[in-house]
Scaffold this motif. Structure first.
Motif, PDB file in Angstrom:
ATOM      1  N   ASP A  84       0.860  -1.189   0.000  1.00  0.00           N
ATOM      2  CA  ASP A  84       0.000   0.000   0.000  1.00  0.00           C
ATOM      3  C   ASP A  84       0.898   1.241   0.000  1.00  0.00           C
ATOM      4  N   GLU A  85       1.337   1.642  -1.186  1.00  0.00           N
ATOM      5  CA  GLU A  85       2.263   2.773  -1.284  1.00  0.00           C
ATOM      6  C   GLU A  85       1.642   4.061  -0.755  1.00  0.00           C
ATOM      7  N   ARG A  86       0.413   4.317  -1.155  1.00  0.00           N
ATOM      8  CA  ARG A  86      -0.223   5.567  -0.729  1.00  0.00           C
ATOM      9  C   ARG A  86      -0.452   5.567   0.785  1.00  0.00           C
ATOM     10  N   GLY A  87      -0.770   4.407   1.352  1.00  0.00           N
ATOM     11  CA  GLY A  87      -0.950   4.329   2.792  1.00  0.00           C
ATOM     12  C   GLY A  87       0.334   4.627   3.544  1.00  0.00           C
ATOM     13  N   LEU A  88       1.463   4.081   3.056  1.00  0.00           N
ATOM     14  CA  LEU A  88       2.750   4.339   3.694  1.00  0.00           C
ATOM     15  C   LEU A  88       3.119   5.815   3.567  1.00  0.00           C
ATOM     16  N   GLU A  89       2.852   6.399   2.396  1.00  0.00           N
ATOM     17  CA  GLU A  89       3.123   7.821   2.210  1.00  0.00           C
ATOM     18  C   GLU A  89       2.298   8.658   3.196  1.00  0.00           C
TER      19      GLU A  89
END
Length: 201
Positions: A37-42
């Motif tokens: 989950d790239e957007r979640g980590l960002e």
């Protein structure tokens, strides 16, 4: 050139440019894109610097694929762009790509590229670099003409450009390592792989 590669690795990415870089230096690898989950980590790291976020994403990708293939060295990589203090992700549509390019017009973009190596689910190395790219003034007519030629290929590109294709039309100047602009700090990666015995030293 394949003799320079001693141990096949896994590239935790489907990026054409990253695969092309590894192909060019004769690295033996299998590409298995990471599912994170790239957007979640960002979002969790919203107060962090772009370079730190890029490195965290690269490490998360490497660790995720390494957990599934613990015997292999896994290379994760990520790129983020910053323009005027605002981070931009990959465009979700052609319309958003045009919006991004209008925002970039005449501005300086800082492109952060990071990479990480993992094995057995553990991160062994993380590195990163940045480049600065000065956009020329982009007219709406040019933006539409550019996207007509480059969409949907640039849909997966932060910054909405492929420097190996029509991307140079966007810029007045570029300061930084060419591999970083392509999306991975390749010289650092090769040094780390040599340290791990994966390529010839």
């Amino acid at each position: 050139m394949s003799g320079l590669s001693r141990e096949p690795i896994i590239l935790a990415s489907g990026s054409f440019s990253r695969k092309a870089m590894l192909d060019a230096v004769g690295a033996a690898y299998e590409a298995i894109p990471a599912d994170i989950d790239e957007r979640g980590l960002e979002a969790e790291m919203s107060d962090s610097a772009p370079a730190e976020i890029a490195q965290a994403l690269a490490a998360a990708k490497a660790a995720a694929v390494s957990a599934q293939h613990p015997a292999k060295i896994v290379l994760g990589s990520d790129s983020l762009v910053d323009v005027g203090g605002t981070r931009f992700d990959k465009p979700e549509s052609r319309e958003q790509a045009a919006e991004h390019l209008r925002s970039f017009s005449g501005q300086v973009m800082t492109l952060h590229s990071a990479a990480a190596l993992a094995q057995g689910g553990q991160i062994m190395w993380v590195g990163g670099d940045f480049a600065r790219l000065k956009f020329r003034e982009l007219s709406d007519v040019f933006i539409e003409t550019y996207l007509e030629a480059e969409w949907p290929e640039v849909a997966g590109c932060v910054g909405v450009f492929r420097i190996e294709a029509a991307g140079p039309h966007l810029f007045e100047s570029i300061v930084g390592d060419q591999f970083t602009v392509l999306g991975m700090p390749l010289l650092q990666v090769m040094s780390a792989l040599r340290d791990q015995g994966a390529i010839a030293s």
